[in-house]
Design a protein around this motif. Sequence first.
Motif, PDB file in Angstrom:
ATOM      1  N   SER A   1     104.510  -1.807 -79.773  1.00  0.00           N
ATOM      2  CA  SER A   1     104.928  -1.667 -78.390  1.00  0.00           C
ATOM      3  C   SER A   1     104.272  -2.793 -77.601  1.00  0.00           C
ATOM      4  O   SER A   1     103.864  -3.798 -78.191  1.00  0.00           O
ATOM      5  CB  SER A   1     104.578  -0.280 -77.839  1.00  0.00           C
ATOM      6  N   ILE A   2     104.173  -2.603 -76.296  1.00  0.00           N
ATOM      7  CA  ILE A   2     103.590  -3.653 -75.466  1.00  0.00           C
ATOM      8  C   ILE A   2     102.499  -3.067 -74.589  1.00  0.00           C
ATOM      9  O   ILE A   2     102.408  -1.852 -74.393  1.00  0.00           O
ATOM     10  CB  ILE A   2     104.661  -4.376 -74.618  1.00  0.00           C
ATOM     11  N   ASP A   3     101.685  -3.947 -74.049  1.00  0.00           N
ATOM     12  CA  ASP A   3     100.536  -3.556 -73.241  1.00  0.00           C
ATOM     13  C   ASP A   3     100.903  -2.672 -72.051  1.00  0.00           C
ATOM     14  O   ASP A   3     100.176  -1.730 -71.732  1.00  0.00           O
ATOM     15  CB  ASP A   3      99.764  -4.788 -72.772  1.00  0.00           C
ATOM     16  N   LEU A   4     102.042  -2.919 -71.420  1.00  0.00           N
ATOM     17  CA  LEU A   4     102.421  -2.117 -70.258  1.00  0.00           C
ATOM     18  C   LEU A   4     102.779  -0.688 -70.652  1.00  0.00           C
ATOM     19  O   LEU A   4     102.554   0.248 -69.880  1.00  0.00           O
ATOM     20  CB  LEU A   4     103.574  -2.764 -69.499  1.00  0.00           C
ATOM     21  N   VAL A   5     103.328  -0.499 -71.827  1.00  0.00           N
ATOM     22  CA  VAL A   5     103.595   0.852 -72.320  1.00  0.00           C
ATOM     23  C   VAL A   5     102.270   1.567 -72.547  1.00  0.00           C
ATOM     24  O   VAL A   5     102.093   2.718 -72.146  1.00  0.00           O
ATOM     25  CB  VAL A   5     104.443   0.817 -73.614  1.00  0.00           C
ATOM     26  N   LYS A   6     101.331   0.878 -73.148  1.00  0.00           N
ATOM     27  CA  LYS A   6     100.009   1.481 -73.378  1.00  0.00           C
ATOM     28  C   LYS A   6      99.379   1.915 -72.056  1.00  0.00           C
ATOM     29  O   LYS A   6      98.866   3.026 -71.937  1.00  0.00           O
ATOM     30  CB  LYS A   6      99.101   0.489 -74.097  1.00  0.00           C
ATOM     31  N   ARG A   7      99.410   1.030 -71.064  1.00  0.00           N
ATOM     32  CA  ARG A   7      98.843   1.375 -69.755  1.00  0.00           C
ATOM     33  C   ARG A   7      99.528   2.593 -69.152  1.00  0.00           C
ATOM     34  O   ARG A   7      98.887   3.465 -68.576  1.00  0.00           O
ATOM     35  CB  ARG A   7      98.951   0.196 -68.793  1.00  0.00           C
ATOM     36  N   GLU A   8     100.840   2.635 -69.280  1.00  0.00           N
ATOM     37  CA  GLU A   8     101.592   3.775 -68.742  1.00  0.00           C
ATOM     38  C   GLU A   8     101.180   5.075 -69.431  1.00  0.00           C
ATOM     39  O   GLU A   8     101.001   6.105 -68.789  1.00  0.00           O
ATOM     40  CB  GLU A   8     103.093   3.533 -68.926  1.00  0.00           C
ATOM     41  N   LEU A   9     101.004   5.008 -70.730  1.00  0.00           N
ATOM     42  CA  LEU A   9     100.641   6.207 -71.493  1.00  0.00           C
ATOM     43  C   LEU A   9      99.211   6.651 -71.231  1.00  0.00           C
ATOM     44  O   LEU A   9      98.906   7.837 -71.295  1.00  0.00           O
ATOM     45  CB  LEU A   9     100.843   5.952 -72.992  1.00  0.00           C
ATOM     46  N   GLU A  10      98.341   5.701 -70.945  1.00  0.00           N
ATOM     47  CA  GLU A  10      96.925   6.035 -70.751  1.00  0.00           C
ATOM     48  C   GLU A  10      96.596   6.432 -69.314  1.00  0.00           C
ATOM     49  O   GLU A  10      95.453   6.812 -69.046  1.00  0.00           O
ATOM     50  CB  GLU A  10      96.049   4.859 -71.175  1.00  0.00           C
ATOM     51  N   LYS A  11      97.567   6.367 -68.405  1.00  0.00           N
ATOM     52  CA  LYS A  11      97.312   6.726 -67.002  1.00  0.00           C
ATOM     53  C   LYS A  11      96.753   8.138 -66.860  1.00  0.00           C
ATOM     54  O   LYS A  11      95.836   8.374 -66.091  1.00  0.00           O
ATOM     55  CB  LYS A  11      98.591   6.617 -66.165  1.00  0.00           C
ATOM     56  N   GLN A  12      97.342   9.073 -67.586  1.00  0.00           N
ATOM     57  CA  GLN A  12      96.911  10.467 -67.537  1.00  0.00           C
ATOM     58  C   GLN A  12      95.801  10.651 -68.569  1.00  0.00           C
ATOM     59  O   GLN A  12      96.044  11.000 -69.701  1.00  0.00           O
ATOM     60  CB  GLN A  12      98.094  11.403 -67.830  1.00  0.00           C
ATOM     61  N   LYS A  13      94.583  10.419 -68.156  1.00  0.00           N
ATOM     62  CA  LYS A  13      93.442  10.340 -69.071  1.00  0.00           C
ATOM     63  C   LYS A  13      93.261  11.553 -69.978  1.00  0.00           C
ATOM     64  O   LYS A  13      92.825  11.430 -71.104  1.00  0.00           O
ATOM     65  CB  LYS A  13      92.177  10.059 -68.289  1.00  0.00           C
ATOM     66  N   LYS A  14      93.593  12.747 -69.501  1.00  0.00           N
ATOM     67  CA  LYS A  14      93.388  13.960 -70.299  1.00  0.00           C
ATOM     68  C   LYS A  14      94.647  14.395 -71.048  1.00  0.00           C
ATOM     69  O   LYS A  14      94.620  15.372 -71.781  1.00  0.00           O
ATOM     70  CB  LYS A  14      92.886  15.094 -69.407  1.00  0.00           C
TER      71      LYS A  14
END
Length: 168
Positions: free
Chosen positions: A41-54
């Motif tokens: 995938s790409i870095d922006l997808v990772k950031r989107e997925l990691e937004k909700q920390k819990k």
Amino acid sequence: MSYLIDSNVLITAKNFYYDPSICPGFWEWMEYSFNSSKIKSIDLVKRELEKQKKDTLAVWLREKKQNHWFAESDDFHVIEKFREVQEYVMSQGYMPAALDDFFREEVADPWLIAHGMVSGDTIVTLEKPKPANTKKSVPMASLCEHFGVSYIDTFNLLRQFNASFHLK
């Protein structure tokens, strides 16, 4: 050939048909496929997925610590293709709110298309093309078609790899 995973594939799988508590095999397959470079995938997808920390998905990604799963978007060629996507979308008469939403800093869709244009990878997304007169949102699948980027959904990806999940 490799596949670029859209965030909606993972989010929808987690929230509905492949909840990790009832179908851990899907997540094991995803991890195997990421690690063997069949999918990425790409870095922006990772950031989107990691937004909700819990969130379960964010926790899963943090536990895996696999940054190589996600291509960076700061590559010159990717940025060049992003600009091409941006120019085309801006010329298509979309409503201002649709443009604002599509080009928000944290939205991965135009960047996924740019990566697909550069790499030739197929995007895996749950989005479907929309009629050309749809101007309230910018349909990623329609843009893929315009730019010649292949796309498939989760189920076709699983079929292409002959993936199956069995009850223990």
